[in-house]
Structures are given as structure tokens and as C-alpha cells.
Design a protein around this motif. Structure first.
Motif, PDB file in Angstrom:
ATOM      1  N   SER A 193       3.658  -9.487   9.209  1.00 32.16           N
ATOM      2  CA  SER A 193       3.534  -8.286  10.043  1.00 32.16           C
ATOM      3  C   SER A 193       3.034  -7.057   9.302  1.00 32.16           C
ATOM      4  N   GLY A 194       2.928  -7.112   7.977  1.00 39.03           N
ATOM      5  CA  GLY A 194       2.516  -5.940   7.222  1.00 39.03           C
ATOM      6  C   GLY A 194       3.630  -4.963   6.944  1.00 39.03           C
ATOM      7  N   ALA A 210       1.420  -0.564   9.772  1.00 37.57           N
ATOM      8  CA  ALA A 210       1.412  -2.004   9.517  1.00 37.57           C
ATOM      9  C   ALA A 210       0.487  -2.720  10.489  1.00 37.57           C
ATOM     10  N   GLU A 211       0.487  -2.278  11.745  1.00 34.84           N
ATOM     11  CA  GLU A 211      -0.379  -2.879  12.758  1.00 34.84           C
ATOM     12  C   GLU A 211      -1.855  -2.679  12.409  1.00 34.84           C
ATOM     13  N   SER A 212      -2.154  -1.590  11.688  1.00 30.61           N
ATOM     14  CA  SER A 212      -3.543  -1.289  11.339  1.00 30.61           C
ATOM     15  C   SER A 212      -3.973  -1.919  10.017  1.00 30.61           C
ATOM     16  N   GLY A 213      -3.078  -2.693   9.384  1.00 29.99           N
ATOM     17  CA  GLY A 213      -3.442  -3.383   8.153  1.00 29.99           C
ATOM     18  C   GLY A 213      -2.915  -2.768   6.879  1.00 29.99           C
ATOM     19  N   ILE A 214      -2.120  -1.683   6.981  1.00 28.66           N
ATOM     20  CA  ILE A 214      -1.501  -1.060   5.811  1.00 28.66           C
ATOM     21  C   ILE A 214      -0.181  -1.786   5.522  1.00 28.66           C
ATOM     22  N   ARG A 215      -0.025  -2.284   4.308  1.00 29.36           N
ATOM     23  CA  ARG A 215       1.202  -2.990   3.935  1.00 29.36           C
ATOM     24  C   ARG A 215       2.266  -1.957   3.538  1.00 29.36           C
ATOM     25  N   LYS A 222      -7.423   8.369   4.464  1.00 28.42           N
ATOM     26  CA  LYS A 222      -8.105   7.666   5.552  1.00 28.42           C
ATOM     27  C   LYS A 222      -9.017   8.564   6.374  1.00 28.42           C
ATOM     28  N   GLU A 245       3.465 -10.604   4.873  1.00 30.25           N
ATOM     29  CA  GLU A 245       2.364 -11.470   5.268  1.00 30.25           C
ATOM     30  C   GLU A 245       2.304 -11.627   6.784  1.00 30.25           C
ATOM     31  N   ASP A 281       0.814  -1.212   0.000  1.00 31.89           N
ATOM     32  CA  ASP A 281       0.000   0.000   0.000  1.00 31.89           C
ATOM     33  C   ASP A 281       0.850   1.264   0.000  1.00 31.89           C
ATOM     34  N   ARG A 289       3.724  -5.592  21.639  1.00 34.93           N
ATOM     35  CA  ARG A 289       4.015  -6.221  20.353  1.00 34.93           C
ATOM     36  C   ARG A 289       5.508  -6.450  20.144  1.00 34.93           C
TER      37      ARG A 289
END
Length: 327
Positions: free
Chosen positions: A153-154, A107-112, A304, A151, A83, A326
């Protein structure tokens, strides 16, 4: 008389004097860089080529051609998608690289997030790759590792030494040449996985428009160049920040508001504070402000939130709700 070297015409184009010289076209720049990457250029030619570009100042067309050549040789798989492409080449001197926490939050929020950069080319600077080790993150040495890291950790980081060994070698010629070369700029713009969103930083304001005009030529959909701390893509929370944007075919400039109304006193640098701040074990007013300000700006780049205030609000919420255990 010996036959002219195939690379000589590219040097001649740049060096024929005030009346006869010109910039390379995008196609010529790509061909020249391909020869450099393939080891078909003599050391004397490379030095002359780089310094003629430095004196003239590289054009967006030249940079775009150089980037195309590097992309064509780096072997990035077309099926691998991210992303956000985040380049980090300057290193930090006056502040810690707080932007690392921003990338990890995204990355934690789903953004690669794919990050690439260099280290060691300028003494007494703190480099991203070294700091990532604090979080147990190692640089990827092949594209398969990038895929696995994304895959899991993003987030993935690749050094320019792996991404383009020849570019890394040229970056490290700075002490030999005495000046930075166009390679310092083009590496920031490689975006090897063709992310739809890119962010990079500059120290000198004049480079910002050049970066984003090059991004337009390369077809970047959403590009951002930050006049950030130390030349990295990080907002100073106690000062306004100049921005250069590319949104498709539209280029624009803006200024990002300061997070704190006053200037903050510089603190001693300890890289362990990066992990300490994430875990909530230490406090750092500047660091927390840099994270929130930079995160808010990247959220705007990623579309966003509807406006700047909403971006700041979402950034504060993401920071407060991070998984402190984390790392």
C-alpha cells in the motif's frame, strides 16, 4: 566504599551545579542512552538523568547522540527504504488527526510513507494508531511486516512499543515524573529507515529549531518541523503556521499561509468522520482544509511543485481525485 556505578558520571556531568555542569557531547549522549536501552541503569539514576536534562533543556548534540543509540538498537534493516518518515507522538485533543488522510493520499500517489508514534500517555487524546484501525490498517510488529505493508500500500505504521520498548516505557513515566522528558522529543527524530524527507510536529515553538538542528547533525537531507495542531504535524487551515526547515546544511524558518481567511467554529469530535470524509459520505470544512493545507506543505517538502501556489493546486487535485472506495 562501594565502587561508583558506571552511569554515575553522566548524571554528574549534568548535575554539578551552575558552574560545574555542562551538556553531554554527542558521543557521551549516545553512550548514556545505550546503557539505558541495555537496562544497565538504576531507576534512581534514570529519573535523575531525565529530570536534569529537562531542567537544563536538551541540546541538539545530546538529542543526536540519543537518536543514534536508539537507531543502533531498533534493528531496522538497511535495505528497507522509504521516501518520508512521519512521527506522531502528541495525540490530538481539539481536532481529529486529519493528517492521517494526508499520509494515505501520499501513499496512494506512490510516496512510500513510514509513520511511527505512541498512544495512551496523555488522557483524553486521540492517537493515530487507534484511528488507523478505521481504515483497516494495523500496526506492524516486526520489520518484515513493515516491508510487506509498504509493498502492498505504500504506507506502514509502527508503534514505539515495537520500535523501542524502553523508549515507550519511559514515555509512559510522565504521570510518575510529572513532566515530559527528552524522550518525547528524541522519539520524533528517530527516522529509523533514514528517509531523505522527515516531518514532525511541535506544540511549543522553542522546540522547532532544536528539532531541525538535531536533524542537521543526523544528516537529514530534507527535514520539516511544523508548529501544528496539538503538537502534531498538521497545519491549521484557518491560521498561519510557523515552520522550521532543514535542506542539507541550510536551516531556515518560514510561515505557511492559511487556507481559509476566517477562523472556523470547533466541531464535536467523532473519529468515524475521518473515514467518512475520505469516502465523501460526510463533509467537514475544517477537516478538508487541514488535509489540503498539510498535503500542500508536504508536497513542498518533497519538492513536488515549484512554488506554494502550485503545491496547493496539486494538493487540491490529489484530494479530489482520491479513490473514495479504497477504504
Amino acid at each position: 566504599m562501594s565502587q561508583e556505578h558506571p552511569f554515575a558520571p553522566f548524571v554528574r556531568i549534568l548535575g554539578k551545579g551552575k558552574q560545574g555542569s555542562r551538556s553531554l557531547t554527542q558521543v557521551e549522549a549516545r553512550e548514556a542512552m545505550e546503557m539505558i536501552l541495555d537496562g544497565l541503569v538504576e531507576p534512581e539514576q534514570l529519573g535523575a538523568f531525565l529530570m536534569l536534562l529537562r531542567v537544563k533543556e536538551e541540546s541538539p548534540e545530546e538529542l543526536a547522540g540519543f537518536v543514534e543509540a536508539v537507531r543502533g538498537r531498533c534493528g531496522a534493516p538497511q535495505a528497507l527504504t522509504v521516501d518520508l518518515d512521519w512521527s506522531t507522538y502528541a495525540g490530538k485533543k481539539r481536532q481529529l488527526p486529519w493528517f492521517i488522510l494526508v499520509a494515505l493520499l501520499l501513499a496512494e500517489s506512490g510516496i512510500r510513507v513510514f509513520m511511527h508514534g505512541a498512544r495512551g500517555h496523555t488522557p483524553e487524546r486521540i492517537y493515530t494508531e487507534d484511528c488507523l484501525a478505521l481504515f483497516g490498517i494495523q500496526a506492524c510488529h516486526r520489520w518484515g511486516e513493515v516491508s510487506e505493508s509498504l509493498e502492498a500500500s505504500g504506507f506502514a505504521f509502527m508503534s514505539i512499543e515495537t520500535l523501542s520498548p524502553e523508549m515507550s516505557r519511559i514515555i509512559n513515566l510522565r504521570p510518575v515524573l510529572g513532566l515530559r522528558s527528552p524522550v518525547h522529543t528524541l522519539c520524533r527524530l528517530i527516522n529509523p529507515l533514514l528517509a531523505k524527507h522527515t516531518v514532525d510536529g511541535v506544540f511549543h515553538p522553542a522546540y522547532g529549531p532544536m528539532h531541525q538542528k538535531t536533524a542537521q547533525l543526523l544528516g537529514v537531507e530534507n527535514g520539516l518541523t511544523i508548529k501544528g495542531d496539538g503538537g502534531e504535524a498538521e497545519v491549521k487551515p484557518d491560521a498561519e503556521c510557523d515552520l522550521q526547515w532543514t535542506r542539507g546544511s541550510e536551516y531556515s524558518t518560514s510561515q505557511w499561509s492559511r487556507y481559509y481567511p476566517r477562523r472556523l467554529v470547533k466541531q464535536d469530535l467523532n473519529t468515524a468522520d475521518l473515514l467518512g470524509l475520505w469516502r465523501g459520505e460526510t463533509t467537514d470544512e475544517y477537516g478538508e482544509g487541514a488535509v489540503i493545507s498539510t498535503l500542500a506543505l508536504i508536497l513542498k517538502l518533497l519538492n513536488k511543485a515549484d512554488n506554494d501556489a502550485a503545491c496547493f493546486s496539486l494538493a487540491e487535485q490529489m484530494w479530489q481525485s482520491r479513490d473514495k472506495e479504497r477504504f
